[in-house]
Every structure is written in C-alpha cells, then in structure tokens.
Design an enzyme around this catalytic site. Structure first.
Site, mmCIF file in Angstrom:
data_model
loop_
_atom_site.group_PDB
_atom_site.id
_atom_site.type_symbol
_atom_site.label_atom_id
_atom_site.label_comp_id
_atom_site.label_asym_id
_atom_site.label_seq_id
_atom_site.Cartn_x
_atom_site.Cartn_y
_atom_site.Cartn_z
ATOM 1 N NE ARG A 15 -1.708 -0.942 3.992
ATOM 2 C CZ ARG A 15 -2.681 -1.054 4.910
ATOM 3 N NH1 ARG A 15 -3.013 -0.026 5.663
ATOM 4 N NH2 ARG A 15 -3.288 -2.205 5.068
ATOM 5 C CB SER B 95 8.704 6.421 -4.107
ATOM 6 O OG SER B 95 8.078 6.494 -2.845
ATOM 7 N N GLY C 115 6.809 -2.197 -4.407
ATOM 8 C CA GLY C 115 6.839 -1.483 -3.140
ATOM 9 C C GLY C 115 5.815 -0.369 -3.029
ATOM 10 C CG HIS C 116 6.196 2.239 0.358
ATOM 11 N ND1 HIS C 116 7.312 1.478 0.577
ATOM 12 C CD2 HIS C 116 6.556 3.516 0.583
ATOM 13 C CE1 HIS C 116 8.315 2.259 0.930
ATOM 14 N NE2 HIS C 116 7.891 3.505 0.935
ATOM 15 C CG ASN C 117 4.283 5.838 -1.385
ATOM 16 O OD1 ASN C 117 3.104 5.762 -1.050
ATOM 17 N ND2 ASN C 117 5.247 6.206 -0.550
#
Length: 350
Positions: A216, A257, A237-239
């Site tokens: 998330r 990211s 991964g996140h973002n």
C-alpha cells in the site's frame, strides 16, 4: 472428446491439407505429441523437429506446408491452437453457484448478481463486489475493499482494507495486495514503522501472478495501470505508480516510490532502487540492477544497468580479458628478458 481433423478446421476457420478424416483425440506441443494428437508449428524452422514427432496432424501458418503430415492452415497459429485445446479439454465449470454457506460474508457487504463465493472465503465489512466475479476458497477480502465485475480471485489471496480492484482482473493464488510498505524511521535507536495509511488500486484487465505482493501507499495509493500483466513472485513497493500494459516477469522487485510509463517490459529478476522513473516502452533485460531513471524507449541490460549497446560493448571487452591477460603476461616476460639483457650488457661494458 474426439474429433476428426475437418471438425477442427471448421472450428478455427482453417484449410485442411491432406485427409480431413484423421481422428484427433488430444493436442500437445511437438515434443510431447503422441499418435492421435494435433500439434502446432509456427515456423518452417521446426520442420526437422516436426518430422520426428508422433503427432497425427499439425496446425501451420500460410507460409509453411509440412511434408507428409495432414495439416490445418490458419492465419494465427497460437490463437487457433488455443481454441482447439479448449475444445479437446474443456475448462472446468464452476461447481458452486452463488455464495457458499461455508463462507463468512459481513452483513454490510454488497454483492452484485451472479457473484460466486466458495467455502472458506472471508468478506469483511463494507466490501463491494461487482457482477459475475468469482472468489475462490481461502481468499480474505478485508474491510472496505472494492472489486469490479468479471474478476477472478484465486485461493488464498489477501486483499487488505480499502484495496480497489477493477473489472476483468485475475489475481492468482497466494498474492497479497495492500500489505504495509517497507518504510521505517530511526528513533531512539530503534526502527519505527512509518505511516501506513494508504491503499492499492488495481485497474481493469490486470493479471497478478501467484505469490506476488503489492504494498500500500504511505498516505495515498500504489497504482497498477490497466492491462498490466504481472508474473509470479513479483514484489512492488509502496507508493509505486505502474503504467498501463506493462509486463513484469517473475521475481522482478521494484522498490518504493518508483513509476513506470506505458508498455514497459522487465525481464526476470530485474531490480529497481527506490524513487526511479522508467519511461514509456522501456525494455529491461533479465537480472538487471537499475540504479538510475531511464528515458522513453530505451533498452537496458546489466547490473548496474546501462543502455543495451553500451552493455554489449562491455560484455565484448570482458570476453577478451582472458586473451588479453595471456598477452600481458607474455609482454611482461619479454620485458624481463630485455631487462636481463641490458643488465648483462652493462656489466660486460664495465
């Protein structure tokens, strides 16, 4: 189910060459084909392999006519072969209709028409599921999850809270969508988990392979663009913001990211460091380690990755190193011999 060759030709709109009465009981690739099977050969280069096959017939493109084997000529070999395989081995039909009494469905969940929920599924509060979606046993849909129509969630998938899944999505067994991202701050000598308040959005027509994970966002969404296909054991991964119609092969790992454009292809075991931007139509070769952002249209290889031509030149240079080492050692020997000769000449002159 048994057919004769002409039946299959009618099924795929192809043209029979040779006897149309050949009985066909199965379908297999050239290597595995047995008597009674139809196989496929999409390239004349397969002639030698085909000639030693036990297949009774073959599916071929218009520019190839095999010798001594009944055939069906079609425009698209693989699409037609898929139709034949489906006819000879029909897919299993859903045995469960509606919602199993052995599933746990929150009273606040909203299920549209023709949703199939198998035993052992857990559907949390406020979950919404679109029409004609199938949820297999062991899947966990946590509170606030939204799933579109005609989507299939295979066994033991976990969708964390507020995950959004579009229409016609396939999520294979054991995938985990919406787990906490790997983000920590150092406080008082300890790793303290950063905020994990976001969610995941999976757009229409995405496929996610078995055992893959998508974390998330920290505050907002990690997004997977429409039409993207993700192989087994991929980690995002996140973002991250993944574009449309990407292809990620097995064991790709994308740190937090990162963003990708549309039609990006990553081979197996590609790794991206965090906060990179990968442009549209970029292709990254297997096992590449990407440390810098890549502009549109480039092809990268290696670890650390570089543009394809640069990497090929490096590999060519590496391949020459053993011979260069031999030459260097020979030159060293010649230099020592010359030094010895000069030393002896100096002593003689003295």
């Amino acid at each position: 189910m048994d057919f004769v060759l002409s039946d299959l030709a009618n099924l795929v709109g192809g043209r029979v060459c040779g006897s149309g009465d050949v009985p066909i009981r199965g379908a297999a690739i050239i290597r595995d084909a047995r008597q009674g099977d139809i196989t496929l050969a999409d390239n004349p280069a397969l002639e030698a392999e085909l000639s030693s096959s036990n297949a009774s017939a073959v599916l071929v493109p218009p520019d190839y006519q095999p010798v001594g084997l009944p055939s069906i000529t079609v425009e698209n070999v693989h699409e037609s072969f898929a139709k034949i395989v489906s006819a000879l081995r029909p897919p299993c039909q859903h045995q469960t209709v509606g919602v199993s009494t052995a599933a746990h469905v929150s009273p606040s969940a909203q299920l549209a028409s023709n949703v199939v929920v198998y035993p052992g599924v857990v559907i949390g509060e406020g979950v919404r599921i679109g029409a004609d979606t199938v949820i297999y046993s062991g899947a966990q849909l946590m509170a606030g999850t939204t799933i579109g129509k005609e989507t299939v969630i295979f066994p033991n998938v976990v969708l964390y809270e507020h995950t959004v899944v579009g229409d016609r999505v396939l999520i294979h067994a054991g995938a985990v969508i919406g787990a906490y991202g790997f983000g920590y701050d150092m406080q008082d000598g300890q790793h303290r988990r950063c905020a994990q308040l976001g969610h995941v959005v999976v757009e229409d027509d995405v496929e996610i392979g078995a055992g893959s994970t998508i974390d998330r966002g920290t505050y907002g969404a990690t997004t997977i663009g429409a039409g993207t296909k993700i192989d087994n054991l991929v980690m995002i991964g996140h973002n991250c913001r993944i574009g449309r119609h990407n292809l990620f092969c097995s064991q790709v790992g994308i740190a937090g990211s990162c963003s990708t454009g549309d039609y990006v292809v990553m081979g197996g075991k590609v790794g991206l460091r965090d906060h990179l931007e990968i442009g549209h139509k970029v292709m990254i070769g297997a096992q590449s380690g990407v440390m810098r952002s890549i502009p549109d249209g480039q092809r990268h290889l290696g670890s650390p990755s570089t543009p394809e031509r640069e990497q090929m030149l490096k590999q060519a240079a590496w391949a020459k190193l053993p011979e260069l080492r031999k030459q260097f050692k020979a030159l060293q020997k010649q230099v020592r011999e010359l030094e010895d000769q000069l030393s002896r000449s100096g002593r003689d002159a003295a």
